[in-house]
Motif scaffolding. Structure first.
Motif, PDB file in Angstrom:
ATOM      1  N   UNK A 156     -38.326 -53.275  -3.871  1.00  0.00           N
ATOM      2  CA  UNK A 156     -37.417 -53.084  -5.206  1.00  0.00           C
ATOM      3  C   UNK A 156     -37.203 -54.546  -5.272  1.00  0.00           C
ATOM      4  N   UNK A 157     -36.947 -55.322  -4.138  1.00  0.00           N
ATOM      5  CA  UNK A 157     -36.654 -56.990  -4.063  1.00  0.00           C
ATOM      6  C   UNK A 157     -37.388 -57.560  -4.672  1.00  0.00           C
ATOM      7  N   UNK A 158     -38.822 -57.242  -4.636  1.00  0.00           N
ATOM      8  CA  UNK A 158     -40.155 -57.929  -5.106  1.00  0.00           C
ATOM      9  C   UNK A 158     -40.204 -57.797  -6.720  1.00  0.00           C
ATOM     10  N   UNK A 159     -39.985 -56.317  -6.992  1.00  0.00           N
ATOM     11  CA  UNK A 159     -39.905 -55.862  -8.453  1.00  0.00           C
ATOM     12  C   UNK A 159     -38.914 -56.660  -9.248  1.00  0.00           C
ATOM     13  N   UNK A 160     -37.468 -57.082  -8.736  1.00  0.00           N
ATOM     14  CA  UNK A 160     -36.488 -57.636  -9.648  1.00  0.00           C
ATOM     15  C   UNK A 160     -36.813 -59.199  -9.325  1.00  0.00           C
ATOM     16  N   UNK A 161     -37.770 -59.631  -8.666  1.00  0.00           N
ATOM     17  CA  UNK A 161     -37.557 -61.135  -8.367  1.00  0.00           C
ATOM     18  C   UNK A 161     -36.827 -61.770  -7.268  1.00  0.00           C
ATOM     19  N   UNK A 162     -36.121 -61.139  -6.255  1.00  0.00           N
ATOM     20  CA  UNK A 162     -35.512 -61.524  -5.335  1.00  0.00           C
ATOM     21  C   UNK A 162     -36.257 -62.038  -4.042  1.00  0.00           C
ATOM     22  N   UNK A 163     -37.511 -61.929  -4.017  1.00  0.00           N
ATOM     23  CA  UNK A 163     -38.525 -62.477  -3.007  1.00  0.00           C
ATOM     24  C   UNK A 163     -39.872 -62.419  -3.597  1.00  0.00           C
ATOM     25  N   UNK A 164     -40.709 -63.167  -3.124  1.00  0.00           N
ATOM     26  CA  UNK A 164     -41.859 -63.269  -3.182  1.00  0.00           C
ATOM     27  C   UNK A 164     -43.079 -62.444  -2.401  1.00  0.00           C
ATOM     28  N   UNK A 165     -42.293 -61.852  -1.592  1.00  0.00           N
ATOM     29  CA  UNK A 165     -43.097 -61.003  -0.316  1.00  0.00           C
ATOM     30  C   UNK A 165     -43.098 -59.480  -1.159  1.00  0.00           C
ATOM     31  N   UNK A 166     -44.210 -58.915  -1.348  1.00  0.00           N
ATOM     32  CA  UNK A 166     -44.144 -57.426  -1.973  1.00  0.00           C
ATOM     33  C   UNK A 166     -44.055 -56.704  -1.014  1.00  0.00           C
ATOM     34  N   UNK A 167     -44.192 -56.875   0.377  1.00  0.00           N
ATOM     35  CA  UNK A 167     -44.317 -55.914   1.529  1.00  0.00           C
ATOM     36  C   UNK A 167     -42.897 -55.138   1.388  1.00  0.00           C
ATOM     37  N   UNK A 168     -42.704 -53.944   1.363  1.00  0.00           N
ATOM     38  CA  UNK A 168     -41.589 -53.146   1.536  1.00  0.00           C
ATOM     39  C   UNK A 168     -41.093 -53.035   3.050  1.00  0.00           C
ATOM     40  N   UNK A 169     -39.833 -53.008   2.869  1.00  0.00           N
ATOM     41  CA  UNK A 169     -39.117 -52.830   4.329  1.00  0.00           C
ATOM     42  C   UNK A 169     -39.471 -51.767   5.119  1.00  0.00           C
TER      43      UNK A 169
END
Length: 76
Positions: free
Chosen positions: A52-65
């Motif tokens: 979700x962080x990737x979707x909302x632009x909080x990270x450039x890493x798309x890998x889910x935790x």
């Protein structure tokens, strides 16, 4: 959200169907006319295999935790 959909060669209808929403609703999300709910973002992240962080632009890493096998603190 638009960029990741395009990068994966998904149509708006594909995403809308997977999320159980109308194509017009999805189009409103992509054009920033409407904000998706947290539950929709979670469903979208699961569908796309990203965080979700990737979707909302909080990270450039798309890998889910990774999910921990132990329960969160305070839960039994």
């Amino acid at each position: 959200m638009f960029e990741i959909r395009k990068a994966r060669n998904l149509k708006q209808t594909d995403v809308a169907r997977a999320l159980g929403i109308s194509v017009r609703t999805w189009q409103r999300y992509e054009s920033n006319e409407r904000e998706p709910t947290m539950s929709l973002l979670v469903d979208l992240a699961k569908y796309l295999g990203v965080s979700v962080d990737y979707l909302v632009g909080l990270t450039d890493d798309p890998t889910p935790p990774r999910r921990s096998s132990s329960s969160p603190e305070g839960e039994s």
